[in-house]
Enzyme design. Structure first.
Site, PDB file in Angstrom:
ATOM      1  N   ASN A 213      48.635   7.090 -42.585  1.00  0.00           N
ATOM      2  CA  ASN A 213      48.445   8.215 -43.504  1.00  0.00           C
ATOM      3  C   ASN A 213      49.125   7.905 -44.827  1.00  0.00           C
ATOM      4  O   ASN A 213      49.722   6.847 -44.997  1.00  0.00           O
ATOM      5  CB  ASN A 213      48.970   9.512 -42.881  1.00  0.00           C
ATOM      6  N   ASP A 282      49.089  11.767 -35.212  1.00  0.00           N
ATOM      7  CA  ASP A 282      48.924  12.611 -34.017  1.00  0.00           C
ATOM      8  C   ASP A 282      48.211  11.874 -32.888  1.00  0.00           C
ATOM      9  O   ASP A 282      48.251  12.304 -31.746  1.00  0.00           O
ATOM     10  CB  ASP A 282      48.162  13.884 -34.396  1.00  0.00           C
ATOM     11  N   LYS A 292      40.342  -9.617 -33.931  1.00  0.00           N
ATOM     12  CA  LYS A 292      39.723  -8.753 -34.937  1.00  0.00           C
ATOM     13  C   LYS A 292      38.339  -8.327 -34.455  1.00  0.00           C
ATOM     14  O   LYS A 292      37.517  -9.194 -34.115  1.00  0.00           O
ATOM     15  CB  LYS A 292      39.614  -9.551 -36.250  1.00  0.00           C
ATOM     16  N   LYS A 340      55.426  26.615 -36.247  1.00  0.00           N
ATOM     17  CA  LYS A 340      55.969  25.301 -35.832  1.00  0.00           C
ATOM     18  C   LYS A 340      57.473  25.390 -35.600  1.00  0.00           C
ATOM     19  O   LYS A 340      58.006  24.760 -34.689  1.00  0.00           O
ATOM     20  CB  LYS A 340      55.677  24.242 -36.905  1.00  0.00           C
TER      21      LYS A 340
HETATM   22  O1  C5P Z   1      52.874  19.675 -36.045  1.00  0.00           O
HETATM   23  P1  C5P Z   1      53.126  18.916 -37.295  1.00  0.00           P
HETATM   24  O2  C5P Z   1      52.701  17.469 -37.211  1.00  0.00           O
HETATM   25  O3  C5P Z   1      52.664  19.558 -38.542  1.00  0.00           O
HETATM   26  O4  C5P Z   1      54.725  18.927 -37.386  1.00  0.00           O
HETATM   27  C1  C5P Z   1      55.410  18.306 -38.398  1.00  0.00           C
HETATM   28  C2  C5P Z   1      56.848  18.058 -37.981  1.00  0.00           C
HETATM   29  O5  C5P Z   1      56.882  17.479 -36.677  1.00  0.00           O
HETATM   30  C3  C5P Z   1      57.495  17.044 -38.873  1.00  0.00           C
HETATM   31  O6  C5P Z   1      58.883  17.345 -38.919  1.00  0.00           O
HETATM   32  C4  C5P Z   1      57.209  15.729 -38.177  1.00  0.00           C
HETATM   33  O7  C5P Z   1      58.156  14.726 -38.511  1.00  0.00           O
HETATM   34  C5  C5P Z   1      57.292  16.119 -36.714  1.00  0.00           C
HETATM   35  N1  C5P Z   1      56.378  15.383 -35.826  1.00  0.00           N
HETATM   36  C6  C5P Z   1      56.860  14.518 -34.879  1.00  0.00           C
HETATM   37  N2  C5P Z   1      56.011  13.875 -34.024  1.00  0.00           N
HETATM   38  C7  C5P Z   1      54.666  14.053 -34.092  1.00  0.00           C
HETATM   39  C8  C5P Z   1      54.150  14.931 -35.057  1.00  0.00           C
HETATM   40  C9  C5P Z   1      55.024  15.577 -35.911  1.00  0.00           C
HETATM   41  O8  C5P Z   1      58.081  14.326 -34.803  1.00  0.00           O
HETATM   42  N3  C5P Z   1      53.871  13.415 -33.280  1.00  0.00           N
END
Ligand code: C5P
Length: 419
Positions: A213, A282, A292, A340
């Protein structure tokens, strides 16, 4: 804390370099002494052409050091000074001294002290406008800033060449304010251990390609730097970035979300505070291909598996530790971030609308809203990521003070060292 108490008894090394503004160092010394600080003046050779060491010795009440090699009297050596000072202030700081320090040169007393000191370093540059905007100088200053040196910005005004421009030494009151802020900040997180996550993660599709990202890691690095400057012991766990880790911070480089999860699980137990600024992917491709993947006319379908939500997992068993998360949102900022905060069992969440100009990914500034567990909502204006980091940490300090807990560091130390 009243300002006299803040400066009272503090050991400040005042480095003076060869700018016409060197005469103003006499006034700086007077102001610091008035507030009961102990001032030890160190001058470069060039500075002595602009102001006499005797003037500063009289004002500070301490011997002035101008030479690296000097007859040792009963007074402290420069290494004693460097190991015991609370702050090293260079005012005025010339382009020359900033250039030398940025390359690690230690060929006189002041540059040697800078390398030897562990205290915060403040510099107040003063020079001609053309020099101030010179790219080489700018790069040197940026390099030092990355290593935690703080700069007191010069002002616009009449310069020694007779013209008006940028580069006049900051006003004495601004310099004294910066000294106070640096001294205050230094103490706030001392004895605390802080874990910060930063940057993107890379999720490999094959050995060449990955899903990632736009995170630059700037916010997380700013937090790590600020936490260190406030006296904390910092562990920074970051995904791939071009940024250099701040000086004094333990740096752990990871690539994938799963690697970040492992590193966080391993190190979170040691800390008092966790700040999760990473933009963790995610999902990861269910299968990372060897080699590759060849171009296919019919296209390619990549199956994705969810990554663990690191912060949510850590939040389940955080005990009395303080946990801060981030929420990058496109819409319903407050509602989504508040949700959250609860779901991940956080003490505070920092929300930003990534669609807003001057906020979010890649840029040097951010526009955030801070939401606490008690549902207090504070929207901050557009600020540099460094300033945002300091404000977030200030709130963390307030939480630490309100909780009045003993840092885990002391118990860890007790366990490791019976002495
Ligand atoms: O749910 P979301 O991704 O928006 O949450 C953001 C927060 O959760 C941020 O603090 C990010 O560093 C943390 N996070 C995490 N592991 C993930 C996704 C998000 O620690 N897989």
């Amino acid at each position: 804390m009243p300002e006299t108490d803040l400066l009272k008894g503090k050991r400040i090394i005042l480095g003076i370099t060869g700018s016409i503004a060197a005469y103003k160092a006499a006034e700086i010394t007077r102001e610091l002494i008035k507030r009961e600080a102990q001032v030890y003046v160190v001058m470069t050779k060039a500075a002595t052409h602009f102001i006499s060491p005797l003037t500063l010795q009289t004002l500070s009440g301490n011997p002035v050091i101008t030479e690296l090699f000097y007859e040792r009297g009963p007074q402290e050596t420069h290494i004693d000074l460097a190991s015991r000072n609370d702050l090293l202030l260079i005012a005025p700081a010339t382009a020359n001294i900033i250039g030398k320090i940025s390359t690690g040169i230690a060929d006189d007393i002041l540059t040697t002290l800078v390398l030897a000191t562990t205290s915060p370093i403040l510099m107040a540059p003063a020079m001609n406008e053309k020099m101030y905007y010179n790219s080489i100088f700018k790069e040197n200053m940026e390099k030092l800033a990355r290593y935690g040196v703080e700069f007191i910005e010069p002002e616009y005004g009449e310069l020694s060449c007779g013209k008006k421009g940028m580069g006049r030494l900051a006003s004495i009151s601004k310099i004294i304010e910066a000294v106070k802020t640096a001294l205050k900040r230094r103490k706030d997180l001392s004895g605390k251990r802080i874990l910060v996550t930063a940057g993107p993660t890379q999720e490999p599709i094959d050995e060449v390609r990955y899903i990632a990202n736009r995170s630059s890691a700037k916010m997380g690095f700013a937090l790590a730097r600020a936490a260190y400057e406030m006296g904390g012991k910092v562990i920074l766990i970051s995904g791939p970035t071009l940024l250099k880790p701040p000086l004094g911070v333990e740096f752990i480089q990871i690539r994938t979300a799963l690697e970040m999860y492992e590193a966080v699980k391993e190190r979170f137990k040691e800390v008092d505070i966790g700040i999760f600024a990473a933009a963790v992917a995610d999902f990861h491709p269910s299968k990372a291909h060897r080699g590759k993947i060849k171009k296919e006319e019919k296209g390619l379908v990549v199956e994705l598996t969810p990554n663990p939500d690191i912060l949510k997992e850590i939040g389940k068993d955080k005990g009395s530790k303080i946990l801060v998360g981030f929420a990058a949102e496109v819409e319903d900022l407050i509602a989504n971030a508040s949700l959250k905060l609860k779901e991940k069992n956080l003490d505070m969440i920092v929300a930003n609308r990534i669609s807003e100009e001057g906020a979010g990914f890649e840029v040097d500034t951010n526009i955030v809203t801070i939401i606490s567990k008690e549902e207090a909502i504070e929207k901050l204006p557009q600020l540099s990521k460094d300033e945002v980091a300091r404000l977030i940490l200030k709130k963390v300090v307030d939480m630490v003070e309100a909780a009045g807990f003993e840092p885990v560091t002391s118990s860890v130390r007790r366990m490791r060292s019976p002495n």
